[in-house]
Design an enzyme around this catalytic site. Sequence first.
Site, short mmCIF file in Angstrom:
data_model
loop_
_atom_site.label_atom_id
_atom_site.label_comp_id
_atom_site.label_asym_id
_atom_site.label_seq_id
_atom_site.Cartn_x
_atom_site.Cartn_y
_atom_site.Cartn_z
N ALA A 163 -6.23 -0.28 1.49
CA ALA A 163 -6.29 1.11 2.13
C ALA A 163 -6.05 2.06 0.76
O ALA A 163 -5.19 1.87 -0.20
CB ALA A 163 -5.04 1.63 3.00
N GLY A 209 -5.08 -4.53 2.71
CA GLY A 209 -6.06 -4.30 3.55
C GLY A 209 -7.09 -5.22 3.01
O GLY A 209 -7.99 -5.81 3.68
N GLU A 266 -6.55 -8.71 4.08
CA GLU A 266 -6.86 -8.67 5.47
C GLU A 266 -8.37 -8.81 5.68
O GLU A 266 -8.71 -9.29 6.72
CB GLU A 266 -6.31 -7.42 6.13
CG GLU A 266 -4.87 -7.38 6.16
CD GLU A 266 -4.26 -6.41 6.85
OE1 GLU A 266 -3.34 -6.35 7.70
OE2 GLU A 266 -4.57 -5.01 6.31
N GLU A 274 2.50 -4.44 2.30
CA GLU A 274 2.62 -3.19 2.87
C GLU A 274 4.00 -2.84 3.10
O GLU A 274 4.25 -1.51 3.38
CB GLU A 274 1.91 -3.12 4.34
CG GLU A 274 0.57 -3.18 4.22
CD GLU A 274 -0.18 -4.43 3.96
OE1 GLU A 274 -1.49 -4.35 4.31
OE2 GLU A 274 0.24 -5.60 3.46
#
Length: 268
Positions: free
Chosen positions: A76, A121, A124, A144
């Site tokens: 992110a 992310g 991910e 995170e």
Amino acid sequence: MSEQRFGEFVVVRKDADGPGGGHVAELVLDRPKAMNAVSSEMARSLGAACAALAADSSVRVTVLTSSNDRAFCVGADLKERNSFTDAELVRQRPTARAAYTGVLELPMPTVAAVHGFALGGGFELALACDVIVADATAVVGLPEVSVGVIPGGGGTQLLPRRVGAARAAELVFTARRVEAAEARELGLVDLLEEDARTGALELAARMAANSPVGLRAAKKAMRLGQGLDLRAGLEVEDAAWRSVAFSGDRAEGVAAFNEKRKPNWPGE
């Protein structure tokens, strides 16, 4: 080589002269100056690109790559997130989720090509793919909790399914980064190649030589059957088999086998 851009930061390429014969799409994360940090704009573009790919019946396999030579994706965009009010963060959440689920729900097989950092992310997005190909530069992880949040792009669900609950807990709770060799050993990536992109595209080409109807049905059966008990999973498989048993691809595949020739898949 055909190229379609979605916003400023996402590109879809297809190479009719490549080993996949135009049936392999390369979904390129193209925000190199920010190491592909996923901003709201980039998330919207990724979701739009995935919607277009899902609707393109000519695509048999999608390869997720990066235009940055140091990172697949660093997750992110925390600089953008730092500027959000609480209300803005809530409003942005569906946009972010749509990007990750867009990759996860692509109906054809997907391969991630991880070169450099794939963190948060970014990892991910790789986990949302069916197969992860990496090279020696790869560094992966879900850090995170070190910034006060949790993996929110599917990581808490996809990682345990890949490596087991205890291993996923250790990785998430420590927030540690894992380099290529250990990542392969732990099952965080599936294949180590000299060059991740080249290896991923070659793998995709081998997949794309097969029936597009069969590929999509096999992926659907494996995804829907995951987590079910065996009896229920076999029912999912049977439904998928019935969806392809009377297809043009099945007829062509059997005919080509008996005639000792390469199949010409109708894709239906």
